[in-house]
Design a protein around this motif. Structure first.
Motif, PDB file in Angstrom:
ATOM      1  N   PHE A   1     -40.929  -5.723 -10.496  1.00  0.00           N
ATOM      2  CA  PHE A   1     -41.044  -6.619  -9.339  1.00  0.00           C
ATOM      3  C   PHE A   1     -41.868  -6.011  -8.216  1.00  0.00           C
ATOM      4  O   PHE A   1     -42.507  -6.725  -7.455  1.00  0.00           O
ATOM      5  N   THR A   2     -41.875  -4.697  -8.114  1.00  0.00           N
ATOM      6  CA  THR A   2     -42.625  -4.043  -7.038  1.00  0.00           C
ATOM      7  C   THR A   2     -44.040  -3.668  -7.474  1.00  0.00           C
ATOM      8  O   THR A   2     -44.847  -3.274  -6.647  1.00  0.00           O
ATOM      9  N   ILE A   3     -44.328  -3.742  -8.750  1.00  0.00           N
ATOM     10  CA  ILE A   3     -45.605  -3.394  -9.378  1.00  0.00           C
ATOM     11  C   ILE A   3     -45.823  -1.884  -9.448  1.00  0.00           C
ATOM     12  O   ILE A   3     -46.351  -1.379 -10.418  1.00  0.00           O
ATOM     13  N   LEU A   4     -45.396  -1.129  -8.450  1.00  0.00           N
ATOM     14  CA  LEU A   4     -45.678   0.304  -8.394  1.00  0.00           C
ATOM     15  C   LEU A   4     -44.468   1.089  -7.909  1.00  0.00           C
ATOM     16  O   LEU A   4     -43.842   0.715  -6.916  1.00  0.00           O
TER      17      LEU A   4
ATOM     18  N   HIS B   1     -46.475   4.972 -11.207  1.00  0.00           N
ATOM     19  CA  HIS B   1     -45.984   4.215 -12.361  1.00  0.00           C
ATOM     20  C   HIS B   1     -46.155   2.724 -12.064  1.00  0.00           C
ATOM     21  O   HIS B   1     -45.501   2.192 -11.179  1.00  0.00           O
ATOM     22  N   PHE B   2     -47.043   2.095 -12.813  1.00  0.00           N
ATOM     23  CA  PHE B   2     -47.362   0.685 -12.620  1.00  0.00           C
ATOM     24  C   PHE B   2     -46.755  -0.168 -13.728  1.00  0.00           C
ATOM     25  O   PHE B   2     -46.713   0.262 -14.879  1.00  0.00           O
ATOM     26  N   ASP B   3     -46.352  -1.369 -13.376  1.00  0.00           N
ATOM     27  CA  ASP B   3     -45.920  -2.357 -14.361  1.00  0.00           C
ATOM     28  C   ASP B   3     -46.581  -3.676 -13.989  1.00  0.00           C
ATOM     29  O   ASP B   3     -46.236  -4.289 -12.977  1.00  0.00           O
ATOM     30  N   PHE B   4     -47.539  -4.101 -14.799  1.00  0.00           N
ATOM     31  CA  PHE B   4     -48.297  -5.317 -14.510  1.00  0.00           C
ATOM     32  C   PHE B   4     -47.833  -6.518 -15.330  1.00  0.00           C
ATOM     33  O   PHE B   4     -48.575  -7.479 -15.499  1.00  0.00           O
TER      34      PHE B   4
END
Length: 140
Positions: free
Chosen positions: A62-65, A78-81
């Protein structure tokens, strides 16, 4: 050269993360390609723990990073796209600044920002085997 690491089970994660860190050399941008539930975040957690990160490592869905600090005080990004809809969302958080910082950047769901990935990005696949072990593969 092709690299392949098998992770037998969760108890094997520490060994696999240590081997991975040795084998990636100076690569600082790591993109994990894997289906949902394959263990991207779990492996990222093991990598961070091997680097001495004491913070709780979790998926930044939800925060992307998320930013963590290693035992040496170096940041790990740490990214989550997974939830990203437009490339602009990545650009707006300063994606390029992170990618060219020289610090370790770990990216989950990189296929959603493929057009923005630097050429030197190490593309790593994680697959689930029939016995539920995982195979981590990349070519450099």
């Amino acid at each position: 050269m092709k690299h392949c690491i098998t992770i037998k089970d969760t108890e094997d994660l520490g060994r696999a993360a240590e081997q991975f860190l040795k084998e990636i050399g100076d690569n600082r941008i790591i993109a994990f390609y894997a289906p949902m539930g394959a263990g991207k975040t779990t492996f990222t957690t093991a990598i961070c723990h091997k680097l001495g990160v004491e913070d709780t490592v979790c998926s930044p869905t939800f925060t992307i990073l998320n930013e963590y600090l290693t035992e040496d005080g170096e940041p790990v990004y740490h990214f989550d796209f997974y939830r990203i809809k437009e490339l602009r969302e990545a650009v707006d958080i300063g994606f390029d600044d992170y990618m060219y910082s020289g610090n370790l950047c770990i990216i989950e769901w990189p296929e959603n920002v493929e057009a923005l990935l630097p050429e030197e990005t190490l593309k790593v696949s994680i697959s689930v085997n029939p016995d539920l072990s995982r195979t981590v593969e990349w070519t450099d």
